[in-house]
Motif scaffolding. Sequence first.
Motif, PDB file in Angstrom:
ATOM      1  N   LEU A  30     -21.419 -39.908  32.952  1.00  0.00           N
ATOM      2  CA  LEU A  30     -19.988 -39.792  33.200  1.00  0.00           C
ATOM      3  C   LEU A  30     -19.691 -39.233  34.581  1.00  0.00           C
ATOM      4  CD1 LEU A  30     -17.079 -39.993  32.256  1.00  0.00           C
ATOM      5  CD2 LEU A  30     -17.358 -37.793  31.092  1.00  0.00           C
ATOM      6  N   PHE A  31     -20.522 -38.304  35.059  1.00  0.00           N
ATOM      7  CA  PHE A  31     -20.236 -37.630  36.320  1.00  0.00           C
ATOM      8  C   PHE A  31     -21.261 -37.916  37.424  1.00  0.00           C
ATOM      9  CE2 PHE A  31     -18.440 -34.880  32.949  1.00  0.00           C
ATOM     10  CZ  PHE A  31     -17.108 -34.988  33.296  1.00  0.00           C
ATOM     11  N   ASP A  32     -22.505 -38.185  37.088  1.00  0.00           N
ATOM     12  CA  ASP A  32     -23.546 -38.398  38.099  1.00  0.00           C
ATOM     13  C   ASP A  32     -23.472 -39.812  38.656  1.00  0.00           C
ATOM     14  OD1 ASP A  32     -24.661 -35.821  37.606  1.00  0.00           O
ATOM     15  OD2 ASP A  32     -25.592 -36.630  35.795  1.00  0.00           O
ATOM     16  N   ASN A  33     -23.642 -39.951  39.977  1.00  0.00           N
ATOM     17  CA  ASN A  33     -23.638 -41.286  40.568  1.00  0.00           C
ATOM     18  C   ASN A  33     -25.044 -41.875  40.599  1.00  0.00           C
ATOM     19  OD1 ASN A  33     -24.975 -40.314  42.998  1.00  0.00           O
ATOM     20  ND2 ASN A  33     -22.997 -39.495  43.638  1.00  0.00           N
ATOM     21  N   ILE A  34     -25.132 -43.153  40.902  1.00  0.00           N
ATOM     22  CA  ILE A  34     -26.405 -43.862  40.846  1.00  0.00           C
ATOM     23  C   ILE A  34     -27.396 -43.295  41.857  1.00  0.00           C
ATOM     24  CG2 ILE A  34     -27.521 -46.116  41.109  1.00  0.00           C
ATOM     25  CD1 ILE A  34     -24.913 -47.405  40.260  1.00  0.00           C
ATOM     26  N   GLU A  35     -26.910 -42.946  43.066  1.00  0.00           N
ATOM     27  CA  GLU A  35     -27.793 -42.414  44.096  1.00  0.00           C
ATOM     28  C   GLU A  35     -28.505 -41.155  43.630  1.00  0.00           C
ATOM     29  OE1 GLU A  35     -24.758 -43.433  44.484  1.00  0.00           O
ATOM     30  OE2 GLU A  35     -24.429 -44.484  46.386  1.00  0.00           O
ATOM     31  N   LEU A  55     -29.222 -40.355  40.510  1.00  0.00           N
ATOM     32  CA  LEU A  55     -30.221 -40.730  39.502  1.00  0.00           C
ATOM     33  C   LEU A  55     -31.489 -41.254  40.165  1.00  0.00           C
ATOM     34  CD1 LEU A  55     -27.933 -42.616  36.929  1.00  0.00           C
ATOM     35  CD2 LEU A  55     -28.502 -40.195  37.009  1.00  0.00           C
ATOM     36  N   VAL A  56     -31.316 -42.129  41.161  1.00  0.00           N
ATOM     37  CA  VAL A  56     -32.468 -42.702  41.875  1.00  0.00           C
ATOM     38  C   VAL A  56     -33.202 -41.618  42.657  1.00  0.00           C
ATOM     39  CG1 VAL A  56     -33.179 -44.335  43.650  1.00  0.00           C
ATOM     40  CG2 VAL A  56     -31.401 -44.981  42.013  1.00  0.00           C
ATOM     41  N   ALA A  57     -32.431 -40.712  43.295  1.00  0.00           N
ATOM     42  CA  ALA A  57     -33.051 -39.645  44.085  1.00  0.00           C
ATOM     43  C   ALA A  57     -33.919 -38.737  43.220  1.00  0.00           C
ATOM     44  CB  ALA A  57     -31.964 -38.825  44.787  1.00  0.00           C
ATOM     45  N   GLU A  58     -33.489 -38.487  41.981  1.00  0.00           N
ATOM     46  CA  GLU A  58     -34.274 -37.633  41.089  1.00  0.00           C
ATOM     47  C   GLU A  58     -35.592 -38.300  40.712  1.00  0.00           C
ATOM     48  OE1 GLU A  58     -35.781 -34.753  38.615  1.00  0.00           O
ATOM     49  OE2 GLU A  58     -34.312 -34.672  40.236  1.00  0.00           O
ATOM     50  N   ILE A  59     -35.554 -39.601  40.474  1.00  0.00           N
ATOM     51  CA  ILE A  59     -36.798 -40.316  40.156  1.00  0.00           C
ATOM     52  C   ILE A  59     -37.730 -40.304  41.355  1.00  0.00           C
ATOM     53  CG2 ILE A  59     -37.758 -42.565  39.558  1.00  0.00           C
ATOM     54  CD1 ILE A  59     -36.402 -41.072  37.255  1.00  0.00           C
ATOM     55  N   ASP A  60     -37.186 -40.505  42.556  1.00  0.00           N
ATOM     56  CA  ASP A  60     -38.011 -40.466  43.771  1.00  0.00           C
ATOM     57  C   ASP A  60     -38.615 -39.071  43.954  1.00  0.00           C
ATOM     58  OD1 ASP A  60     -37.399 -43.080  44.289  1.00  0.00           O
ATOM     59  OD2 ASP A  60     -35.804 -42.632  45.719  1.00  0.00           O
ATOM     60  N   GLY A 112     -43.175 -35.473  43.930  1.00  0.00           N
ATOM     61  CA  GLY A 112     -43.482 -34.060  43.731  1.00  0.00           C
ATOM     62  C   GLY A 112     -44.489 -33.750  42.648  1.00  0.00           C
ATOM     63  N   GLY A 113     -44.900 -34.722  41.869  1.00  0.00           N
ATOM     64  CA  GLY A 113     -45.888 -34.468  40.839  1.00  0.00           C
ATOM     65  C   GLY A 113     -45.302 -33.840  39.593  1.00  0.00           C
ATOM     66  N   ASN A 114     -46.103 -33.073  38.864  1.00  0.00           N
ATOM     67  CA  ASN A 114     -45.730 -32.532  37.557  1.00  0.00           C
ATOM     68  C   ASN A 114     -45.226 -31.090  37.661  1.00  0.00           C
ATOM     69  OD1 ASN A 114     -46.536 -34.899  36.195  1.00  0.00           O
ATOM     70  ND2 ASN A 114     -48.681 -34.225  36.211  1.00  0.00           N
ATOM     71  N   GLN A 119     -31.680 -34.232  32.830  1.00  0.00           N
ATOM     72  CA  GLN A 119     -30.551 -35.091  32.477  1.00  0.00           C
ATOM     73  C   GLN A 119     -30.436 -36.266  33.452  1.00  0.00           C
ATOM     74  OE1 GLN A 119     -28.612 -35.010  29.763  1.00  0.00           O
ATOM     75  NE2 GLN A 119     -29.893 -33.338  29.022  1.00  0.00           N
ATOM     76  N   LEU A 120     -30.711 -36.009  34.735  1.00  0.00           N
ATOM     77  CA  LEU A 120     -30.688 -37.094  35.716  1.00  0.00           C
ATOM     78  C   LEU A 120     -31.769 -38.123  35.418  1.00  0.00           C
ATOM     79  CD1 LEU A 120     -30.105 -35.111  39.044  1.00  0.00           C
ATOM     80  CD2 LEU A 120     -28.492 -36.650  37.921  1.00  0.00           C
TER      81      LEU A 120
END
Length: 362
Positions: free
Chosen positions: A70-75, A77-82, A87-89, A98-99
Amino acid sequence: MQSKHRETSTTNAHSQQSAVQAASVQARQRQRIAQLEEKLEALELGRVVKEKQANYYAAQGRAIKCIVALFDNIEDLVAEIDRRYEGGNEDHTIDQDQLQIGYVTLSTTLPWLYRNGSEMEHNEYTQMLKMLWQGADSARGDNTSKLKALVSEWVNREFKPDSPVDSNDKHTCGFSNDACGRLLCPAKLDWNNPVVRAGIRDCSEGYIVMDLSFPAYLYDGYTANPDDLEEGLFKGKILIQGYKAVFTSPSSAKDVEGDGDGADIIQNNRRARKSFNGAKVKKHIVQIINMKKVTPRSIAYIMCLAPWSRCTVQGQQASQVVEKVFGRSHRNDISDVAKARMSVNALAMQRAQCDDAAFDSA
């Protein structure tokens, strides 16, 4: 005589040459016109293709805030996966988790996004995200406007309050209105008790409404069983009506009885897409993204929009209502003991007790 013949021949030759030159000019002109027409057709075709592409992305984007985040933008979400990939574990915060969940949901909802994005230039990719987000913003505005009128109508029809809810007058809504207050009241409290009503309206200690309390409108019959807070949860009639109105159509919300499990909502996606007279019917979110089932995030979306549309508190704007009902502005003012008694934490405790009992009996 011969001189006259030569003059005639010369004149004919000039005439023929002029005719040939004129024909050549006309041929070149026709060729140029044909080339220009081809370029114009190509430009028009390109415009049509881009327009169709933009419409497609905007239509697909309408599902993002409804189902993904509802509030987070696509960028983000993608940045968190990157970040996780690089960064590893390492340990992650709740917001970062949540992202990640949002990105997974996005990939499931729009499976073509990663494939198409990886094949695009940066400018094209940025433009695609812009069109997706425009569709998301448009959908949220449309849904809010839609529910603003519908929820007021549903509340007035079902509760017949002495002071009817007016979607255009915030002073007839929210906790100041008995019918709206009954629906927004935390499920563990009794709105019929005048002390409870006064405490909620004054934000008194012990009656602060926040995100740890399930409002009554989420429950079947708008009443919760304190010994089993999961019973009837997310089966409130108005909640299901709002869900249907947003994800299928307002007309599909007319026959809701409030005792279903959401299967009838998705069933609309399997119906014919043409009316009886053969006219095309506008697609809804369920059809656009081929939605298979009701999801937790889609329920949360309606949970936020429903009170936003229906229950503006005196002197507050709609965005403040969402913060008041689901926000955290009063979290630090409440003791841990009080928080533990609120319905969200109480339900978690009940579930844990059931799991322990099941484990002990195994």
